[in-house]
Design an enzyme around this catalytic site. Sequence first.
Site, PDB file in Angstrom:
ATOM      1  N   GLY A   9      -3.608   7.940   4.065  1.00 17.16           N
ATOM      2  CA  GLY A   9      -2.371   7.721   3.337  1.00 17.16           C
ATOM      3  C   GLY A   9      -2.590   7.977   1.861  1.00 17.16           C
ATOM      4  O   GLY A   9      -3.488   7.380   1.246  1.00 17.16           O
ATOM      5  N   ALA A  10      -1.800   8.881   1.290  1.00 12.17           N
ATOM      6  CA  ALA A  10      -2.003   9.302  -0.103  1.00 12.17           C
ATOM      7  C   ALA A  10      -0.824   8.919  -0.984  1.00 12.17           C
ATOM      8  O   ALA A  10      -0.455   9.658  -1.892  1.00 12.17           O
ATOM      9  CB  ALA A  10      -2.261  10.807  -0.169  1.00 12.17           C
ATOM     10  N   GLY A  11      -0.216   7.761  -0.697  1.00 18.43           N
ATOM     11  CA  GLY A  11       0.772   7.223  -1.611  1.00 18.43           C
ATOM     12  C   GLY A  11       0.088   6.647  -2.840  1.00 18.43           C
ATOM     13  O   GLY A  11      -1.120   6.857  -3.060  1.00 18.43           O
ATOM     14  N   SER A  12       0.809   5.882  -3.638  1.00 14.47           N
ATOM     15  CA  SER A  12       0.231   5.394  -4.888  1.00 14.47           C
ATOM     16  C   SER A  12      -0.937   4.439  -4.653  1.00 14.47           C
ATOM     17  O   SER A  12      -1.993   4.567  -5.285  1.00 14.47           O
ATOM     18  CB  SER A  12       1.310   4.737  -5.744  1.00 14.47           C
ATOM     19  OG  SER A  12       1.958   3.698  -5.042  1.00 14.47           O
ATOM     20  N   TRP A  13      -0.787   3.474  -3.732  1.00 17.40           N
ATOM     21  CA  TRP A  13      -1.848   2.503  -3.513  1.00 17.40           C
ATOM     22  C   TRP A  13      -3.026   3.120  -2.784  1.00 17.40           C
ATOM     23  O   TRP A  13      -4.189   2.862  -3.111  1.00 17.40           O
ATOM     24  CB  TRP A  13      -1.289   1.290  -2.800  1.00 17.40           C
ATOM     25  CG  TRP A  13      -2.215   0.112  -2.603  1.00 17.40           C
ATOM     26  CD1 TRP A  13      -2.152  -0.771  -1.574  1.00 17.40           C
ATOM     27  CD2 TRP A  13      -3.289  -0.363  -3.441  1.00 17.40           C
ATOM     28  NE1 TRP A  13      -3.113  -1.757  -1.711  1.00 17.40           N
ATOM     29  CE2 TRP A  13      -3.828  -1.524  -2.848  1.00 17.40           C
ATOM     30  CE3 TRP A  13      -3.844   0.092  -4.627  1.00 17.40           C
ATOM     31  CZ2 TRP A  13      -4.902  -2.234  -3.394  1.00 17.40           C
ATOM     32  CZ3 TRP A  13      -4.920  -0.612  -5.183  1.00 17.40           C
ATOM     33  CH2 TRP A  13      -5.425  -1.757  -4.562  1.00 17.40           C
ATOM     34  N   LYS A 107       1.509  -4.019   3.469  1.00 19.48           N
ATOM     35  CA  LYS A 107       2.153  -5.317   3.243  1.00 19.48           C
ATOM     36  C   LYS A 107       3.521  -5.301   3.910  1.00 19.48           C
ATOM     37  O   LYS A 107       4.528  -4.993   3.272  1.00 19.48           O
ATOM     38  CB  LYS A 107       2.251  -5.599   1.748  1.00 19.48           C
ATOM     39  CG  LYS A 107       0.888  -5.709   1.075  1.00 19.48           C
ATOM     40  CD  LYS A 107       1.003  -5.930  -0.419  1.00 19.48           C
ATOM     41  CE  LYS A 107      -0.383  -6.097  -1.041  1.00 19.48           C
ATOM     42  NZ  LYS A 107      -0.319  -6.314  -2.513  1.00 19.48           N
ATOM     43  N   GLY A 137      -3.099  -8.598  -2.876  1.00 19.73           N
ATOM     44  CA  GLY A 137      -3.139  -9.231  -4.187  1.00 19.73           C
ATOM     45  C   GLY A 137      -2.232  -8.513  -5.164  1.00 19.73           C
ATOM     46  O   GLY A 137      -1.494  -7.602  -4.786  1.00 19.73           O
ATOM     47  N   ALA A 141      -0.554  -0.094  -8.630  1.00 18.17           N
ATOM     48  CA  ALA A 141      -1.421   1.083  -8.691  1.00 18.17           C
ATOM     49  C   ALA A 141      -1.509   1.730 -10.073  1.00 18.17           C
ATOM     50  O   ALA A 141      -2.608   2.104 -10.507  1.00 18.17           O
ATOM     51  CB  ALA A 141      -0.962   2.103  -7.643  1.00 18.17           C
ATOM     52  N   LYS A 192       6.465 -11.352  -0.335  1.00 19.42           N
ATOM     53  CA  LYS A 192       6.696 -11.123  -1.767  1.00 19.42           C
ATOM     54  C   LYS A 192       7.523  -9.869  -1.995  1.00 19.42           C
ATOM     55  O   LYS A 192       8.263  -9.776  -2.983  1.00 19.42           O
ATOM     56  CB  LYS A 192       5.379 -11.071  -2.530  1.00 19.42           C
ATOM     57  CG  LYS A 192       4.451  -9.909  -2.183  1.00 19.42           C
ATOM     58  CD  LYS A 192       4.661  -8.685  -3.038  1.00 19.42           C
ATOM     59  CE  LYS A 192       3.762  -7.549  -2.576  1.00 19.42           C
ATOM     60  NZ  LYS A 192       3.943  -6.315  -3.360  1.00 19.42           N
TER      61      LYS A 192
END
Length: 332
Positions: A9-13, A107, A137, A141, A192
């Site tokens: 997975g190459a999203g922001s996180w 998440k 946590g 990113a 959250k």
Amino acid sequence: MSGQVAVLGAGSWGTAFAKILGDAGRDVTIWARRPSVVAALQAERSNPEYLPGLVLPERVTATGDPGEAITGAELVVLAVPSQTLRGNLAEWLPYLHRDATLVSLMKGIELGTTKRMSEVVMETARVPADRVVVVSGPNLAPEIVAEQPAATVVACPDIDRATLVQRAITTPYFRPYTNHDVIGCELGGAVKNVIALAYGIATAMGFGHNTRAMLVTRGLAETARLGVALGADPLTFAGLAGMGDLVASCSSPSARNRTFGEHLGRGATLEEARIATRQTAEGVKSALAIRDLARAHEIEMPITEQVELVCHEGVDPRRAVAALMSRTTKPE
């Protein structure tokens, strides 16, 4: 085993986590679905769509072939949208080493099953709980790739395995803590997102700090109620994976769920908000699953209920606020 790491997975996180691993001295291969993202990661060592300005360490490479990324990997990091995890992981199973540690960055709560992401991993990959590590946590990113000091929680029933991951991601700017409470860490991260949607809606509607403080504190209270009912340690919600993650996601203008909520608070439709943010706001779909999970355990989660009504049943945010404020008074 080689000690190499796959980040799927190459999203922001996912991209930021690959940088952390590379800076910590690990050889990392990122898998991205889209060829344009793979090309940018390879040629420019960057991911301009998600993290403009990022330059990845030399130890990080990219591929569009999941088998190439996963084969021989000691750590397999799962960083795809939560609702796609089951299908993706089923396709990747043939490449997984039998002793690989599976690390979940996701998440969310799965729609339909109301399972946490670690439960989806265990069920799909047919591995025991002590093979799955959860990272959760206050991990925005853009701040992490700028190497601003940050901390996270690495949770697993097997503390030795959690420590293995902790060592793999410790850098001068990123400090991981171990924890055994997977349930609490996952619920803190999932709920959250929903509370951050409510915070964004309230912000766009012009409400001030009293309203926002109410949403954060009462949002944490309903998260903890659900967590305790499911067997979590209540102290987890006072830590990084609870209060820490909630504060970061609500207070940061760059947090995607808060931003998505702001669009809704200005009157945008769900689709208009999705187009405007251009990233996955996990809280939108998780609101449905968390609501169902709460109802199954007879837990009151009024903020989550109202977010679900705004997102999926077209309720005007002003009516949602009125409904929250008109609930029967009770002891805190």
